[in-house]
Structure formats: C-alpha cells, structure tokens
Design an enzyme around this catalytic site. Structure first.
Site, PDB file in Angstrom:
ATOM      1  N   LYS A  77       9.000   1.187  -8.626  1.00 37.65           N
ATOM      2  CA  LYS A  77       8.574   2.580  -8.829  1.00 37.65           C
ATOM      3  C   LYS A  77       8.938   3.460  -7.630  1.00 37.65           C
ATOM      4  O   LYS A  77       9.491   4.544  -7.798  1.00 37.65           O
ATOM      5  CB  LYS A  77       7.056   2.652  -9.071  1.00 37.65           C
ATOM      6  CG  LYS A  77       6.573   1.865 -10.272  1.00 37.65           C
ATOM      7  CD  LYS A  77       5.076   1.985 -10.468  1.00 37.65           C
ATOM      8  CE  LYS A  77       4.258   1.430  -9.323  1.00 37.65           C
ATOM      9  NZ  LYS A  77       4.422  -0.040  -9.113  1.00 37.65           N
ATOM     10  N   ARG A 112       9.797  -7.266   0.885  1.00 39.22           N
ATOM     11  CA  ARG A 112       9.830  -5.786   0.984  1.00 39.22           C
ATOM     12  C   ARG A 112       9.581  -5.306   2.420  1.00 39.22           C
ATOM     13  O   ARG A 112       8.687  -5.788   3.105  1.00 39.22           O
ATOM     14  CB  ARG A 112       8.762  -5.188   0.059  1.00 39.22           C
ATOM     15  CG  ARG A 112       8.584  -3.684   0.252  1.00 39.22           C
ATOM     16  CD  ARG A 112       7.972  -3.010  -0.915  1.00 39.22           C
ATOM     17  NE  ARG A 112       6.571  -3.357  -1.140  1.00 39.22           N
ATOM     18  CZ  ARG A 112       5.855  -2.864  -2.143  1.00 39.22           C
ATOM     19  NH1 ARG A 112       6.398  -2.026  -3.005  1.00 39.22           N
ATOM     20  NH2 ARG A 112       4.596  -3.219  -2.295  1.00 39.22           N
ATOM     21  N   ARG A 144      -3.103  -8.178  -6.935  1.00 43.74           N
ATOM     22  CA  ARG A 144      -2.626  -6.871  -7.401  1.00 43.74           C
ATOM     23  C   ARG A 144      -1.971  -6.971  -8.776  1.00 43.74           C
ATOM     24  O   ARG A 144      -2.106  -6.065  -9.599  1.00 43.74           O
ATOM     25  CB  ARG A 144      -1.660  -6.267  -6.364  1.00 43.74           C
ATOM     26  CG  ARG A 144      -2.416  -5.766  -5.130  1.00 43.74           C
ATOM     27  CD  ARG A 144      -1.513  -5.579  -3.936  1.00 43.74           C
ATOM     28  NE  ARG A 144      -0.463  -4.635  -4.184  1.00 43.74           N
ATOM     29  CZ  ARG A 144       0.751  -4.697  -3.631  1.00 43.74           C
ATOM     30  NH1 ARG A 144       1.057  -5.669  -2.799  1.00 43.74           N
ATOM     31  NH2 ARG A 144       1.639  -3.788  -3.925  1.00 43.74           N
ATOM     32  N   ARG A 178       4.228  -4.555   4.502  1.00 37.95           N
ATOM     33  CA  ARG A 178       2.877  -4.123   4.148  1.00 37.95           C
ATOM     34  C   ARG A 178       1.906  -5.288   4.198  1.00 37.95           C
ATOM     35  O   ARG A 178       2.202  -6.375   3.734  1.00 37.95           O
ATOM     36  CB  ARG A 178       2.882  -3.500   2.742  1.00 37.95           C
ATOM     37  CG  ARG A 178       3.280  -2.048   2.763  1.00 37.95           C
ATOM     38  CD  ARG A 178       3.553  -1.487   1.406  1.00 37.95           C
ATOM     39  NE  ARG A 178       2.519  -1.742   0.413  1.00 37.95           N
ATOM     40  CZ  ARG A 178       2.542  -1.266  -0.825  1.00 37.95           C
ATOM     41  NH1 ARG A 178       3.555  -0.494  -1.193  1.00 37.95           N
ATOM     42  NH2 ARG A 178       1.584  -1.551  -1.674  1.00 37.95           N
ATOM     43  N   ARG A 235      -3.389   4.842 -12.806  1.00 35.86           N
ATOM     44  CA  ARG A 235      -3.451   3.385 -12.888  1.00 35.86           C
ATOM     45  C   ARG A 235      -4.621   2.917 -13.749  1.00 35.86           C
ATOM     46  O   ARG A 235      -4.770   1.714 -13.957  1.00 35.86           O
ATOM     47  CB  ARG A 235      -3.636   2.805 -11.492  1.00 35.86           C
ATOM     48  CG  ARG A 235      -2.341   2.311 -10.827  1.00 35.86           C
ATOM     49  CD  ARG A 235      -2.710   1.929  -9.404  1.00 35.86           C
ATOM     50  NE  ARG A 235      -1.906   0.930  -8.793  1.00 35.86           N
ATOM     51  CZ  ARG A 235      -0.962   1.187  -7.876  1.00 35.86           C
ATOM     52  NH1 ARG A 235      -0.641   2.417  -7.576  1.00 35.86           N
ATOM     53  NH2 ARG A 235      -0.350   0.196  -7.301  1.00 35.86           N
TER      54      ARG A 235
HETATM   55  P1  ADP Z   1       6.884  -0.570  -6.422  1.00 32.05           P
HETATM   56  O1  ADP Z   1       6.860   0.813  -5.835  1.00 32.05           O
HETATM   57  O2  ADP Z   1       6.922  -0.566  -7.914  1.00 32.05           O
HETATM   58  O3  ADP Z   1       5.814  -1.467  -5.871  1.00 32.05           O
HETATM   59  P2  ADP Z   1       9.306  -0.879  -4.803  1.00 32.05           P
HETATM   60  O4  ADP Z   1      10.164   0.283  -5.184  1.00 32.05           O
HETATM   61  O5  ADP Z   1       8.594  -0.797  -3.492  1.00 32.05           O
HETATM   62  O6  ADP Z   1       8.282  -1.239  -5.988  1.00 32.05           O
HETATM   63  O7  ADP Z   1      10.255  -2.175  -4.840  1.00 32.05           O
HETATM   64  C1  ADP Z   1       9.728  -3.471  -4.503  1.00 32.05           C
HETATM   65  C2  ADP Z   1      10.800  -4.271  -3.758  1.00 32.05           C
HETATM   66  O8  ADP Z   1      11.865  -4.585  -4.644  1.00 32.05           O
HETATM   67  C3  ADP Z   1      11.447  -3.543  -2.571  1.00 32.05           C
HETATM   68  O9  ADP Z   1      11.707  -4.499  -1.567  1.00 32.05           O
HETATM   69  C4  ADP Z   1      12.754  -2.977  -3.160  1.00 32.05           C
HETATM   70  O10 ADP Z   1      13.764  -2.853  -2.176  1.00 32.05           O
HETATM   71  C5  ADP Z   1      13.111  -4.039  -4.193  1.00 32.05           C
HETATM   72  N1  ADP Z   1      13.742  -3.494  -5.412  1.00 32.05           N
HETATM   73  C6  ADP Z   1      13.379  -2.387  -6.097  1.00 32.05           C
HETATM   74  N2  ADP Z   1      14.138  -2.233  -7.208  1.00 32.05           N
HETATM   75  C7  ADP Z   1      14.996  -3.293  -7.219  1.00 32.05           C
HETATM   76  C8  ADP Z   1      16.034  -3.711  -8.101  1.00 32.05           C
HETATM   77  N3  ADP Z   1      16.347  -3.016  -9.217  1.00 32.05           N
HETATM   78  N4  ADP Z   1      16.712  -4.841  -7.803  1.00 32.05           N
HETATM   79  C9  ADP Z   1      16.395  -5.539  -6.680  1.00 32.05           C
HETATM   80  N5  ADP Z   1      15.439  -5.206  -5.808  1.00 32.05           N
HETATM   81  C10 ADP Z   1      14.730  -4.093  -6.071  1.00 32.05           C
HETATM   82  P1  AMP Z   2       1.167   1.171  -4.145  1.00 32.83           P
HETATM   83  O1  AMP Z   2       1.785   1.751  -2.916  1.00 32.83           O
HETATM   84  O2  AMP Z   2       1.366   2.005  -5.363  1.00 32.83           O
HETATM   85  O3  AMP Z   2       1.569  -0.267  -4.344  1.00 32.83           O
HETATM   86  O4  AMP Z   2      -0.404   1.172  -3.898  1.00 32.83           O
HETATM   87  C1  AMP Z   2      -0.979   0.417  -2.838  1.00 32.83           C
HETATM   88  C2  AMP Z   2      -2.481   0.278  -3.046  1.00 32.83           C
HETATM   89  O5  AMP Z   2      -3.102   1.579  -2.982  1.00 32.83           O
HETATM   90  C3  AMP Z   2      -2.904  -0.310  -4.411  1.00 32.83           C
HETATM   91  O6  AMP Z   2      -2.889  -1.737  -4.416  1.00 32.83           O
HETATM   92  C4  AMP Z   2      -4.330   0.264  -4.533  1.00 32.83           C
HETATM   93  O7  AMP Z   2      -5.235  -0.436  -3.698  1.00 32.83           O
HETATM   94  C5  AMP Z   2      -4.163   1.662  -3.934  1.00 32.83           C
HETATM   95  N1  AMP Z   2      -3.770   2.651  -4.983  1.00 32.83           N
HETATM   96  C6  AMP Z   2      -2.586   3.287  -5.086  1.00 32.83           C
HETATM   97  N2  AMP Z   2      -2.576   4.100  -6.160  1.00 32.83           N
HETATM   98  C7  AMP Z   2      -3.792   3.967  -6.750  1.00 32.83           C
HETATM   99  C8  AMP Z   2      -4.393   4.511  -7.901  1.00 32.83           C
HETATM  100  N3  AMP Z   2      -3.737   5.372  -8.703  1.00 32.83           N
HETATM  101  N4  AMP Z   2      -5.660   4.139  -8.220  1.00 32.83           N
HETATM  102  C9  AMP Z   2      -6.328   3.287  -7.440  1.00 32.83           C
HETATM  103  N5  AMP Z   2      -5.825   2.706  -6.337  1.00 32.83           N
HETATM  104  C10 AMP Z   2      -4.558   3.037  -5.989  1.00 32.83           C
END
Ligand code: ADP
Ligand code: AMP
Length: 219
Positions: A15, A129, A173, A162, A90
């Site tokens: 995302k 990540r 999660r 993270r 969410r």
């Molecule tokens: P989210 O925001 O949904 O938690 P991220 O955008 O942070 O996901 O992506 C999670 C991990 O996967 C990061 O390390 C990112 O670089 C990697 N990633 C994201 N999209 C892809 C993809 N299409 N193919 C391979 N790796 C990806």
């Molecule tokens: P994210 O960066 O989207 O992976 O979010 C990291 C953490 O922040 C999540 O695991 C939750 O603990 C909190 N968080 C982010 N967005 C929300 C949301 N919309 N509602 C509740 N908790 C959230």
C-alpha cells in the site's frame, strides 16, 4: 469533484509503495495513518504517547483516536482535490466515519483498490522492509533495494527497520487484518466501489494495474 482513493490490503501488500507512485502520478496527497502515528511517536507528542503501545503490539489504535486524526488531516487545504488513503479505513466504524467526513466536505470515496498478496509473500516482504526516516519511502533489502544500503534514494535520509516488523508482531498484524479489515472488502464491493488488483507482481506492474482500475471506475 475531488477524488479520494482507498488502498486496502494486508500489512506488506504494498500500500505504501503504491500510494507513493499514485500520489506522484495523480498529484494527490498520500495520507498514511501509520506514518502519521509513527511521526507522532518519534516527535513524542500526546498522540504519539497515546498510540505507541497499540502499535508495538500490532493492535489497531482505537477508532475514536484514529478517526479524529484523519478528520483533521482531510480538512487541510492540500486535500481539496482529494487524496490517496493508505491504511485507513481499517474497521467498519472507520469506513462509516470516513463516509460521514467526506460527505461534510461535499465529497465521497471514488474507488477502493484492494491489493491482493498471498500470506507467505507478506511475511517475507515485511522481514526485509526498510523505511526512510524523513518521508517514509519504502525499500526491501532484496526485492526493492536502495542504491546505497541504509540510505534513501529520494531524500538521502537514514533507513530503519520498523519495530512492528519483527516476526511475532507481523503474525499478530496479519490476524488483525483478517478479522477486522478484510470484511471491508465485501462492504465496498456492495457499494460498487471495489477493484481487486494482483499485488504479487513487479512494483511497476502493480502501479499500472491500479492506474487501469482507476481509469475504468464508474464516474
Ligand atoms: P504496506 O504499506 O502495504 O504495509 P509496503 O508498501 O510497505 O506495504 O511494502 C512492504 C514491503 O514489500 C517493502 O519492503 C516493499 O519494498 C516491498 N514491496 C512492495 N511492493 C512490492 C512488490 N510488488 N514486489 C516486491 N516487493 C514489494
Ligand atoms: P501501517 O503503517 O499502515 O502498517 O500501520 C502501522 C500500525 O499503525 C498498525 O499496525 C496499527 O497499529 C496502526 N494503525 C495504522 N492505521 C490504523 C488505522 N486506520 N486504524 C487503527 N490503527 C492503525
């Protein structure tokens, strides 16, 4: 009319990565609830103190805190043309609060893009990540590495892993996603807003699929 897009998907679905690409392509602000919480934790604000424990456990932050934070963010001037929402809503209560807040702004959700990725892929993505401290740009040490290890390609800031990406918290999660967030897929499908995209493809291919879905949406 302003356009608000929601990116839905499990932790690690991509995302944040896709929101940054869409934000640049569509010239809309990227609003990541998780990133706003992390900025507040790093700055030691009252909001940061209130949400820290939930986030470290992998739980959701309570709806009232999250909804108030997003309402304030959506009211800012840079959202006049819309926004890309990443990680919000969410829960069903958050989806309802969002519909209400956008209605107050004479707007509505334009489309919901669900990024679908198998669970084993999510786990390996999150374990590698790395994020930048400055703006939350996202990397992976194998799948999407920065040019120079530990340094953000875009703004040169330090990369960090993270705290909530450790394996125990990732498992929690994903469970929270399945029980509390996945039901939103059906909700938005019933509203005729849902588009599903295969997130288990190259980053650029996923971006193209998302842009196609946006182009095909009903006005
Ligand atoms: P989210 O925001 O949904 O938690 P991220 O955008 O942070 O996901 O992506 C999670 C991990 O996967 C990061 O390390 C990112 O670089 C990697 N990633 C994201 N999209 C892809 C993809 N299409 N193919 C391979 N790796 C990806
Ligand atoms: P994210 O960066 O989207 O992976 O979010 C990291 C953490 O922040 C999540 O695991 C939750 O603990 C909190 N968080 C982010 N967005 C929300 C949301 N919309 N509602 C509740 N908790 C959230």
């Amino acid at each position: 009319m302003a356009t608000f897009y929601i990116l839905l998907g499990a932790p690690g679905a991509g995302k944040g990565t896709q929101a940054k690409n869409l934000s640049a392509a569509l010239k809309l602000p990227h609003i990541s609830s998780g990133e706003i919480f992390r900025e507040n934790i790093a700055a030691g604000t009252e909001l940061g103190k209130a949400v820290n424990e939930y986030i470290s456990r992998g739980d959701l932050v309570p709806d009232d805190i999250t909804n108030a934070m997003i309402r304030e963010r959506l009211g800012r001037e840079d959202c006049a043309e819309g926004a890309i929402l990443d990680g919000f809503p969410r829960t069903m209560a958050q989806a309802q609060a969002l519909a209400h807040d956008l209605h107050e702004l004479d707007s509505h959700v334009s489309a919901v893009l669900s990024i679908d990725v198998p669970e084993d892929v999510l786990v390996s993505r999150l374990s590698g990540r790395w994020m930048c401290r400055e703006k939350g740009h996202v990397y992976h040490d194998v799948l999407n590495p920065p040019c120079e290890p530990g340094v953000c390609d875009t703004d040169g800031s330090e990369l960090y892993q993270r705290e909530d990406d450790k394996p125990e918290t990732v498992a929690a999660r994903i469970q929270v996603y399945l029980s509390q967030t996945a039901p939103l897929i059906e909700h938005f499908e019933e509203l005729g807003l849902l588009h599903r995209v295969n997130g288990d493809q190259e980053i650029e291919v996923v971006t193209e699929s998302l842009q196609r879905a946006i182009a095909e949406r009903k006005p």
